[in-house]
Design a protein around this motif. Structure first.
Motif, PDB file in Angstrom:
ATOM      1  N   TYR A  13       0.844  -1.194   0.000  1.00  0.00           N
ATOM      2  CA  TYR A  13       0.000   0.000   0.000  1.00  0.00           C
ATOM      3  C   TYR A  13       0.875   1.237   0.000  1.00  0.00           C
ATOM      4  O   TYR A  13       1.738   1.409   0.852  1.00  0.00           O
ATOM      5  CB  TYR A  13      -0.934   0.060   1.214  1.00  0.00           C
ATOM      6  N   TYR A  14       0.595   2.111  -0.970  1.00  0.00           N
ATOM      7  CA  TYR A  14       1.296   3.376  -1.068  1.00  0.00           C
ATOM      8  C   TYR A  14       0.343   4.557  -1.081  1.00  0.00           C
ATOM      9  O   TYR A  14       0.585   5.575  -0.456  1.00  0.00           O
ATOM     10  CB  TYR A  14       2.152   3.429  -2.338  1.00  0.00           C
ATOM     11  N   THR A  15      -0.730   4.455  -1.847  1.00  0.00           N
ATOM     12  CA  THR A  15      -1.615   5.595  -2.053  1.00  0.00           C
ATOM     13  C   THR A  15      -3.012   5.102  -2.394  1.00  0.00           C
ATOM     14  O   THR A  15      -3.232   3.906  -2.585  1.00  0.00           O
ATOM     15  CB  THR A  15      -1.062   6.500  -3.182  1.00  0.00           C
ATOM     16  N   SER A  16      -3.938   6.020  -2.465  1.00  0.00           N
ATOM     17  CA  SER A  16      -5.314   5.727  -2.876  1.00  0.00           C
ATOM     18  C   SER A  16      -5.690   6.671  -3.999  1.00  0.00           C
ATOM     19  O   SER A  16      -5.042   7.698  -4.209  1.00  0.00           O
ATOM     20  CB  SER A  16      -6.286   5.912  -1.704  1.00  0.00           C
ATOM     21  N   ASN A  17      -6.739   6.316  -4.712  1.00  0.00           N
ATOM     22  CA  ASN A  17      -7.255   7.140  -5.796  1.00  0.00           C
ATOM     23  C   ASN A  17      -8.763   7.195  -5.717  1.00  0.00           C
ATOM     24  O   ASN A  17      -9.408   6.304  -5.148  1.00  0.00           O
ATOM     25  CB  ASN A  17      -6.882   6.533  -7.154  1.00  0.00           C
ATOM     26  N   TYR A  18      -9.323   8.237  -6.310  1.00  0.00           N
ATOM     27  CA  TYR A  18     -10.751   8.283  -6.546  1.00  0.00           C
ATOM     28  C   TYR A  18     -11.012   7.502  -7.831  1.00  0.00           C
ATOM     29  O   TYR A  18     -10.194   7.519  -8.747  1.00  0.00           O
ATOM     30  CB  TYR A  18     -11.229   9.728  -6.730  1.00  0.00           C
ATOM     31  N   ALA A  19     -12.146   6.832  -7.899  1.00  0.00           N
ATOM     32  CA  ALA A  19     -12.485   6.040  -9.077  1.00  0.00           C
ATOM     33  C   ALA A  19     -13.869   6.439  -9.587  1.00  0.00           C
ATOM     34  O   ALA A  19     -14.783   6.672  -8.796  1.00  0.00           O
ATOM     35  CB  ALA A  19     -12.471   4.551  -8.741  1.00  0.00           C
ATOM     36  N   ILE A  49      -6.032  14.176  -3.060  1.00  0.00           N
ATOM     37  CA  ILE A  49      -6.450  13.273  -1.991  1.00  0.00           C
ATOM     38  C   ILE A  49      -5.563  13.428  -0.752  1.00  0.00           C
ATOM     39  O   ILE A  49      -5.970  13.130   0.353  1.00  0.00           O
ATOM     40  CB  ILE A  49      -6.490  11.813  -2.484  1.00  0.00           C
ATOM     41  N   GLY A  50      -4.347  13.912  -0.963  1.00  0.00           N
ATOM     42  CA  GLY A  50      -3.411  14.149   0.128  1.00  0.00           C
ATOM     43  C   GLY A  50      -2.159  14.797  -0.415  1.00  0.00           C
ATOM     44  O   GLY A  50      -2.036  15.040  -1.617  1.00  0.00           O
ATOM     45  N   PRO A  51      -1.191  15.075   0.453  1.00  0.00           N
ATOM     46  CA  PRO A  51       0.065  15.670  -0.006  1.00  0.00           C
ATOM     47  C   PRO A  51       0.804  14.752  -0.975  1.00  0.00           C
ATOM     48  O   PRO A  51       0.786  13.537  -0.816  1.00  0.00           O
ATOM     49  CB  PRO A  51       0.871  15.839   1.283  1.00  0.00           C
ATOM     50  N   GLN A  52       1.461  15.337  -1.966  1.00  0.00           N
ATOM     51  CA  GLN A  52       2.206  14.550  -2.954  1.00  0.00           C
ATOM     52  C   GLN A  52       3.616  14.270  -2.446  1.00  0.00           C
ATOM     53  O   GLN A  52       4.266  15.119  -1.850  1.00  0.00           O
ATOM     54  CB  GLN A  52       2.280  15.291  -4.285  1.00  0.00           C
ATOM     55  N   ALA A  53       4.073  13.048  -2.693  1.00  0.00           N
ATOM     56  CA  ALA A  53       5.445  12.648  -2.376  1.00  0.00           C
ATOM     57  C   ALA A  53       6.341  13.003  -3.568  1.00  0.00           C
ATOM     58  O   ALA A  53       5.946  13.764  -4.439  1.00  0.00           O
ATOM     59  CB  ALA A  53       5.486  11.152  -2.077  1.00  0.00           C
ATOM     60  N   ARG A  63      -5.684   6.898   5.708  1.00  0.00           N
ATOM     61  CA  ARG A  63      -6.914   6.140   5.909  1.00  0.00           C
ATOM     62  C   ARG A  63      -7.056   5.002   4.898  1.00  0.00           C
ATOM     63  O   ARG A  63      -7.677   3.975   5.164  1.00  0.00           O
ATOM     64  CB  ARG A  63      -8.123   7.068   5.826  1.00  0.00           C
ATOM     65  N   GLY A  64      -6.440   5.164   3.747  1.00  0.00           N
ATOM     66  CA  GLY A  64      -6.550   4.152   2.697  1.00  0.00           C
ATOM     67  C   GLY A  64      -6.010   2.800   3.115  1.00  0.00           C
ATOM     68  O   GLY A  64      -6.525   1.762   2.695  1.00  0.00           O
ATOM     69  N   ILE A  65      -4.981   2.759   3.950  1.00  0.00           N
ATOM     70  CA  ILE A  65      -4.426   1.469   4.372  1.00  0.00           C
ATOM     71  C   ILE A  65      -5.427   0.733   5.265  1.00  0.00           C
ATOM     72  O   ILE A  65      -5.585  -0.477   5.157  1.00  0.00           O
ATOM     73  CB  ILE A  65      -3.040   1.623   5.032  1.00  0.00           C
ATOM     74  N   LYS A  66      -6.118   1.470   6.118  1.00  0.00           N
ATOM     75  CA  LYS A  66      -7.157   0.850   6.959  1.00  0.00           C
ATOM     76  C   LYS A  66      -8.301   0.345   6.090  1.00  0.00           C
ATOM     77  O   LYS A  66      -8.781  -0.783   6.263  1.00  0.00           O
ATOM     78  CB  LYS A  66      -7.681   1.848   7.991  1.00  0.00           C
ATOM     79  N   ASP A  67      -8.732   1.167   5.135  1.00  0.00           N
ATOM     80  CA  ASP A  67      -9.821   0.761   4.242  1.00  0.00           C
ATOM     81  C   ASP A  67      -9.457  -0.497   3.459  1.00  0.00           C
ATOM     82  O   ASP A  67     -10.277  -1.401   3.296  1.00  0.00           O
ATOM     83  CB  ASP A  67     -10.171   1.892   3.277  1.00  0.00           C
ATOM     84  N   VAL A 118      -3.393   1.274  10.741  1.00  0.00           N
ATOM     85  CA  VAL A 118      -3.204  -0.180  10.819  1.00  0.00           C
ATOM     86  C   VAL A 118      -3.692  -0.687  12.173  1.00  0.00           C
ATOM     87  O   VAL A 118      -4.394  -1.698  12.257  1.00  0.00           O
ATOM     88  CB  VAL A 118      -1.722  -0.550  10.574  1.00  0.00           C
ATOM     89  N   ALA A 119      -3.357   0.029  13.245  1.00  0.00           N
ATOM     90  CA  ALA A 119      -3.791  -0.366  14.589  1.00  0.00           C
ATOM     91  C   ALA A 119      -5.318  -0.361  14.693  1.00  0.00           C
ATOM     92  O   ALA A 119      -5.906  -1.262  15.308  1.00  0.00           O
ATOM     93  CB  ALA A 119      -3.178   0.556  15.644  1.00  0.00           C
ATOM     94  N   LYS A 120      -5.974   0.621  14.083  1.00  0.00           N
ATOM     95  CA  LYS A 120      -7.446   0.669  14.085  1.00  0.00           C
ATOM     96  C   LYS A 120      -8.014  -0.560  13.377  1.00  0.00           C
ATOM     97  O   LYS A 120      -8.994  -1.149  13.829  1.00  0.00           O
ATOM     98  CB  LYS A 120      -7.939   1.938  13.408  1.00  0.00           C
ATOM     99  N   ALA A 121      -7.410  -0.950  12.256  1.00  0.00           N
ATOM    100  CA  ALA A 121      -7.884  -2.130  11.517  1.00  0.00           C
ATOM    101  C   ALA A 121      -7.712  -3.395  12.351  1.00  0.00           C
ATOM    102  O   ALA A 121      -8.594  -4.258  12.365  1.00  0.00           O
ATOM    103  CB  ALA A 121      -7.137  -2.247  10.189  1.00  0.00           C
ATOM    104  N   ILE A 122      -6.593  -3.503  13.051  1.00  0.00           N
ATOM    105  CA  ILE A 122      -6.370  -4.671  13.912  1.00  0.00           C
ATOM    106  C   ILE A 122      -7.431  -4.723  15.013  1.00  0.00           C
ATOM    107  O   ILE A 122      -7.993  -5.782  15.308  1.00  0.00           O
ATOM    108  CB  ILE A 122      -4.945  -4.647  14.505  1.00  0.00           C
ATOM    109  N   LYS A 123      -7.747  -3.568  15.603  1.00  0.00           N
ATOM    110  CA  LYS A 123      -8.785  -3.515  16.643  1.00  0.00           C
ATOM    111  C   LYS A 123     -10.147  -3.921  16.097  1.00  0.00           C
ATOM    112  O   LYS A 123     -11.001  -4.389  16.846  1.00  0.00           O
ATOM    113  CB  LYS A 123      -8.856  -2.125  17.260  1.00  0.00           C
ATOM    114  N   LEU A 124     -10.339  -3.752  14.793  1.00  0.00           N
ATOM    115  CA  LEU A 124     -11.598  -4.151  14.145  1.00  0.00           C
ATOM    116  C   LEU A 124     -11.535  -5.589  13.623  1.00  0.00           C
ATOM    117  O   LEU A 124     -12.404  -6.016  12.874  1.00  0.00           O
ATOM    118  CB  LEU A 124     -11.936  -3.178  13.016  1.00  0.00           C
TER     119      LEU A 124
END
Length: 141
Positions: A13-19, A49-53, A63-67, A118-124
């Motif tokens: 996981y690096y980034t997310s996009n709108y589709a 969607i966020g700051p560019q690297a 948030r995309g990694i949790k999603d 990631v921690a939020k996803a683990i808790k879920l």
């Protein structure tokens, strides 16, 4: 024969996009660019969607990694997951001293927010067993 035969899933996981749906692709032969039959973009209404690297395609969206982890949990019946790559690239600034380069607040912030999600996803209930950071610098010519 191979359905369900995996031991774990490895996710990068690096980034997310709108589709957005793109029915034009429905009549084309599937390829990397057309398989999703959608238009992908990193901005909506002119706002990224966020700051560019350093890379033009990589925008920071923790948030995309949790999603992604929650989607994978639901879609694949909560498999064992390893995040095999997650990280951000940055421009190699050769003018910084070694000490200044080690005070890498951008990367610290990136990992803090991504690992919090990631921690939020683990808790879920996501069955995450490992996480590997990806670190790279892009040389400026």
């Amino acid at each position: 024969m191979v359905k369900g035969s995996y031991d774990f899933l490895g996710l990068n996981y690096y980034t997310s996009n709108y589709a957005a749906n793109n029915p034009v692709y429905n009549n084309e032969e599937a390829s990397y660019q057309t398989d999703c039959r959608c238009n992908l973009t990193s901005e909506r209404n002119g706002i990224a969607i966020g700051p560019q690297a350093a890379s033009p395609w990589l925008f920071v969206y923790p948030r995309g990694i949790k999603d992604l982890l929650l989607y994978t949990k639901q879609r694949y019946k909560n498999p064992i997951i390893y995040i095999t790559e997650n990280g951000i690239d940055e421009v190699d600034n050769g003018t910084l001293s070694h000490e200044e380069a080690l005070t890498d607040t951008m990367r610290i912030d990136y990992y803090y927010h991504h690992l919090s999600n990631v921690a939020k996803a683990i808790k879920l209930g996501v069955d995450l067993r490992g996480y590997f950071a990806w670190v790279v610098q892009v040389e400026v010519e």
